[in-house]
Design a protein around this motif. Sequence first.
Motif, PDB file in Angstrom:
ATOM      1  N   GLY A  82       0.791  -1.255   0.029  1.00 11.09           N
ATOM      2  CA  GLY A  82       0.001  -0.076   0.045  1.00 11.09           C
ATOM      3  C   GLY A  82       0.840   1.352   0.128  1.00 11.09           C
ATOM      4  N   LYS A  83       2.080   1.277  -0.395  1.00 11.29           N
ATOM      5  CA  LYS A  83       3.188   2.133  -0.556  1.00 11.29           C
ATOM      6  C   LYS A  83       2.638   3.166  -1.735  1.00 11.29           C
ATOM      7  CE  LYS A  83       5.591   0.904   3.194  1.00 11.29           C
ATOM      8  NZ  LYS A  83       5.977   1.765   4.298  1.00 11.29           N
ATOM      9  N   CYS A  84       3.328   4.255  -1.747  1.00 17.92           N
ATOM     10  CA  CYS A  84       3.191   5.273  -2.882  1.00 17.92           C
ATOM     11  C   CYS A  84       3.687   4.277  -4.223  1.00 17.92           C
ATOM     12  CB  CYS A  84       3.939   6.567  -2.741  1.00 17.92           C
ATOM     13  SG  CYS A  84       3.851   7.372  -4.159  1.00 17.92           S
ATOM     14  N   PRO A  85       2.981   4.348  -5.320  1.00 14.26           N
ATOM     15  CA  PRO A  85       3.519   3.836  -6.373  1.00 14.26           C
ATOM     16  C   PRO A  85       4.479   4.473  -7.106  1.00 14.26           C
ATOM     17  CG  PRO A  85       1.301   4.889  -6.751  1.00 14.26           C
ATOM     18  CD  PRO A  85       1.504   5.014  -5.495  1.00 14.26           C
ATOM     19  N   SER A 107     -13.298  10.849  -8.969  1.00  9.12           N
ATOM     20  CA  SER A 107     -13.965   9.495  -9.308  1.00  9.12           C
ATOM     21  C   SER A 107     -13.097   8.522  -9.669  1.00  9.12           C
ATOM     22  CB  SER A 107     -15.001   9.734 -10.028  1.00  9.12           C
ATOM     23  OG  SER A 107     -16.167  10.252  -9.366  1.00  9.12           O
ATOM     24  N   PHE A 108     -11.734   8.740  -9.502  1.00  9.46           N
ATOM     25  CA  PHE A 108     -10.599   7.883 -10.345  1.00  9.46           C
ATOM     26  C   PHE A 108     -10.796   6.503  -9.869  1.00  9.46           C
ATOM     27  CE2 PHE A 108      -6.398   6.131  -9.551  1.00  9.46           C
ATOM     28  CZ  PHE A 108      -5.896   6.055 -10.895  1.00  9.46           C
ATOM     29  N   PHE A 109     -10.984   6.100  -8.458  1.00  6.20           N
ATOM     30  CA  PHE A 109     -11.080   4.952  -7.830  1.00  6.20           C
ATOM     31  C   PHE A 109     -12.457   4.247  -8.058  1.00  6.20           C
ATOM     32  CE2 PHE A 109      -7.488   6.818  -5.354  1.00  6.20           C
ATOM     33  CZ  PHE A 109      -6.718   5.771  -5.784  1.00  6.20           C
ATOM     34  N   TYR A 110     -13.223   4.833  -8.718  1.00  2.27           N
ATOM     35  CA  TYR A 110     -14.521   3.829  -9.320  1.00  2.27           C
ATOM     36  C   TYR A 110     -13.819   2.522 -10.150  1.00  2.27           C
ATOM     37  CZ  TYR A 110     -18.057   7.134  -7.596  1.00  2.27           C
ATOM     38  OH  TYR A 110     -18.780   7.931  -6.843  1.00  2.27           O
ATOM     39  N   GLY A 111     -12.639   2.997 -10.908  1.00  6.15           N
ATOM     40  CA  GLY A 111     -12.400   1.807 -11.582  1.00  6.15           C
ATOM     41  C   GLY A 111     -11.723   0.654 -10.851  1.00  6.15           C
ATOM     42  N   ALA A 112     -11.503   0.861  -9.492  1.00  5.64           N
ATOM     43  CA  ALA A 112     -10.971  -0.215  -8.741  1.00  5.64           C
ATOM     44  C   ALA A 112     -12.048  -1.290  -8.630  1.00  5.64           C
ATOM     45  CB  ALA A 112     -10.705   0.394  -7.406  1.00  5.64           C
ATOM     46  N   MET A 113     -13.445  -1.014  -8.807  1.00  2.00           N
ATOM     47  CA  MET A 113     -14.660  -1.670  -8.850  1.00  2.00           C
ATOM     48  C   MET A 113     -14.326  -3.097  -9.611  1.00  2.00           C
ATOM     49  SD  MET A 113     -17.921   0.343  -8.064  1.00  2.00           S
ATOM     50  CE  MET A 113     -17.649   1.228  -9.721  1.00  2.00           C
ATOM     51  N   PRO A 171     -12.110  -9.688  -9.745  1.00  2.88           N
ATOM     52  CA  PRO A 171     -11.476 -10.966  -9.975  1.00  2.88           C
ATOM     53  C   PRO A 171     -10.443 -11.096  -8.685  1.00  2.88           C
ATOM     54  CG  PRO A 171     -10.735  -8.966 -11.545  1.00  2.88           C
ATOM     55  CD  PRO A 171     -11.849  -8.660 -10.880  1.00  2.88           C
ATOM     56  N   VAL A 172     -10.246  -9.959  -8.013  1.00  2.98           N
ATOM     57  CA  VAL A 172      -9.382 -10.026  -6.678  1.00  2.98           C
ATOM     58  C   VAL A 172     -10.371 -11.078  -5.905  1.00  2.98           C
ATOM     59  CG1 VAL A 172      -8.458  -9.102  -4.752  1.00  2.98           C
ATOM     60  CG2 VAL A 172      -8.167  -8.142  -6.758  1.00  2.98           C
ATOM     61  N   GLY A 173     -11.615 -10.510  -5.580  1.00  4.15           N
ATOM     62  CA  GLY A 173     -12.697 -11.565  -4.853  1.00  4.15           C
ATOM     63  C   GLY A 173     -12.698 -13.099  -5.363  1.00  4.15           C
ATOM     64  N   ILE A 174     -12.900 -13.293  -6.849  1.00  4.51           N
ATOM     65  CA  ILE A 174     -12.895 -14.560  -7.117  1.00  4.51           C
ATOM     66  C   ILE A 174     -11.520 -15.191  -6.690  1.00  4.51           C
ATOM     67  CG2 ILE A 174     -12.825 -15.727  -9.414  1.00  4.51           C
ATOM     68  CD1 ILE A 174     -15.424 -14.610  -8.607  1.00  4.51           C
ATOM     69  N   ILE A 175     -10.507 -14.687  -6.894  1.00  2.00           N
ATOM     70  CA  ILE A 175      -9.258 -15.248  -6.371  1.00  2.00           C
ATOM     71  C   ILE A 175      -9.280 -15.726  -5.011  1.00  2.00           C
ATOM     72  CG2 ILE A 175      -6.590 -15.161  -5.945  1.00  2.00           C
ATOM     73  CD1 ILE A 175      -6.617 -13.137  -8.377  1.00  2.00           C
ATOM     74  N   TRP A 201      -5.287  -0.902  -9.058  1.00  2.00           N
ATOM     75  CA  TRP A 201      -5.880   0.242 -10.010  1.00  2.00           C
ATOM     76  C   TRP A 201      -4.843   1.381 -10.260  1.00  2.00           C
ATOM     77  CZ3 TRP A 201      -9.156   0.090 -13.708  1.00  2.00           C
ATOM     78  CH2 TRP A 201      -9.517   1.230 -14.343  1.00  2.00           C
ATOM     79  N   ILE A 202      -4.174   2.039  -9.008  1.00  2.00           N
ATOM     80  CA  ILE A 202      -3.428   3.052  -9.068  1.00  2.00           C
ATOM     81  C   ILE A 202      -2.069   2.776  -9.787  1.00  2.00           C
ATOM     82  CG2 ILE A 202      -2.426   2.906  -6.631  1.00  2.00           C
ATOM     83  CD1 ILE A 202      -2.688   6.235  -6.661  1.00  2.00           C
ATOM     84  N   ASN A 203      -1.564   1.528  -9.426  1.00  2.00           N
ATOM     85  CA  ASN A 203      -0.455   1.059 -10.020  1.00  2.00           C
ATOM     86  C   ASN A 203      -0.402   0.651 -11.440  1.00  2.00           C
ATOM     87  OD1 ASN A 203       2.151   0.243  -8.255  1.00  2.00           O
ATOM     88  ND2 ASN A 203       0.429   0.266  -6.807  1.00  2.00           N
ATOM     89  N   ILE A 204      -1.555   0.621 -12.012  1.00  2.00           N
ATOM     90  CA  ILE A 204      -1.986   0.536 -13.620  1.00  2.00           C
ATOM     91  C   ILE A 204      -1.262   1.674 -14.111  1.00  2.00           C
ATOM     92  CG2 ILE A 204      -3.538   0.252 -15.363  1.00  2.00           C
ATOM     93  CD1 ILE A 204      -4.941  -1.894 -13.699  1.00  2.00           C
ATOM     94  N   PHE A 205      -1.568   2.938 -13.545  1.00  2.00           N
ATOM     95  CA  PHE A 205      -1.203   4.308 -14.180  1.00  2.00           C
ATOM     96  C   PHE A 205      -0.331   5.002 -13.746  1.00  2.00           C
ATOM     97  CE2 PHE A 205      -5.922   3.387 -14.179  1.00  2.00           C
ATOM     98  CZ  PHE A 205      -6.201   3.486 -15.502  1.00  2.00           C
ATOM     99  N   MET A 206       0.461   4.470 -12.688  1.00  2.00           N
ATOM    100  CA  MET A 206       1.787   5.188 -12.206  1.00  2.00           C
ATOM    101  C   MET A 206       3.157   4.143 -12.116  1.00  2.00           C
ATOM    102  SD  MET A 206       0.416   7.396  -8.974  1.00  2.00           S
ATOM    103  CE  MET A 206      -1.046   8.797  -9.222  1.00  2.00           C
ATOM    104  N   LYS A 207       3.916   4.663 -12.392  1.00  2.00           N
ATOM    105  CA  LYS A 207       5.298   3.917 -12.395  1.00  2.00           C
ATOM    106  C   LYS A 207       6.300   4.415 -11.350  1.00  2.00           C
ATOM    107  CE  LYS A 207       5.575   2.984 -17.302  1.00  2.00           C
ATOM    108  NZ  LYS A 207       6.189   3.280 -18.598  1.00  2.00           N
ATOM    109  N   PHE A 208       7.114   3.616 -10.992  1.00  3.95           N
ATOM    110  CA  PHE A 208       7.927   3.701  -9.778  1.00  3.95           C
ATOM    111  C   PHE A 208       9.236   4.508 -10.361  1.00  3.95           C
ATOM    112  CE2 PHE A 208      12.266   2.304  -7.947  1.00  3.95           C
ATOM    113  CZ  PHE A 208      11.787   2.762  -6.572  1.00  3.95           C
ATOM    114  N   LYS A 209       9.597   5.518  -9.713  1.00  6.74           N
ATOM    115  CA  LYS A 209      10.876   6.362 -10.166  1.00  6.74           C
ATOM    116  C   LYS A 209      11.879   6.072  -8.964  1.00  6.74           C
ATOM    117  CE  LYS A 209       8.014   9.588 -12.542  1.00  6.74           C
ATOM    118  NZ  LYS A 209       7.425  11.024 -12.523  1.00  6.74           N
ATOM    119  N   LYS A 210      13.104   5.766  -9.409  1.00 11.52           N
ATOM    120  CA  LYS A 210      14.052   5.474  -8.530  1.00 11.52           C
ATOM    121  C   LYS A 210      14.582   6.886  -7.651  1.00 11.52           C
ATOM    122  CE  LYS A 210      16.440   1.409 -10.289  1.00 11.52           C
ATOM    123  NZ  LYS A 210      17.498   0.815 -10.316  1.00 11.52           N
ATOM    124  N   THR A 211      14.639   7.952  -8.268  1.00 12.61           N
ATOM    125  CA  THR A 211      14.972   9.236  -7.681  1.00 12.61           C
ATOM    126  C   THR A 211      13.970  10.129  -7.770  1.00 12.61           C
ATOM    127  OG1 THR A 211      16.094  10.011  -9.613  1.00 12.61           O
ATOM    128  CG2 THR A 211      17.529   8.794  -7.911  1.00 12.61           C
TER     129      THR A 211
END
Length: 128
Positions: free
Chosen positions: A15-18, A56-62, A67-71, A114-124
């Motif tokens: 749950g850390k910053c993406p 309403s960005f996190f509506y996409g998390a629905m 599939p997470v619930g199915i798992i 959901w948020i990790n689909i749209f953001m990338k890790f930056k080393k610095t």
Amino acid sequence: MALLKGTKIYSIVSGKCPVCHNESMYSERNPYILSQTLHMKERCGHCDTKYKIEPSFFYGAMYVSYPVGIIFAGITFILSYLVFNLDLIPTYIIMVAVMIVSLPIILRLSRNIWINIFMKFKKTTSLP
């Protein structure tokens, strides 16, 4: 877990910053404090990443939560029915109980994915 730092899996599970992986996105670390389960910080205190990209960005998390619930339900079914050889009715009762108990975790995992689909890790990352 430190070995995974810099990967999307690390951000999703912790749950850390993406973007920087240095700070939790959530106001409360414990997802079982139900009044705070989905309360997120507005921005990362380390890299200033804005978590809500748009209203309403996190509506996409629905769409991710299904599939997470199915798992979760599938793993419960495999363990109950196939490993422990329980009948179908007790297996379904256990599946419902697991789904209810794990709902806060499923909600957070879905948001993290959901948020990790749209953001990338930056080393610095630099502070503004």
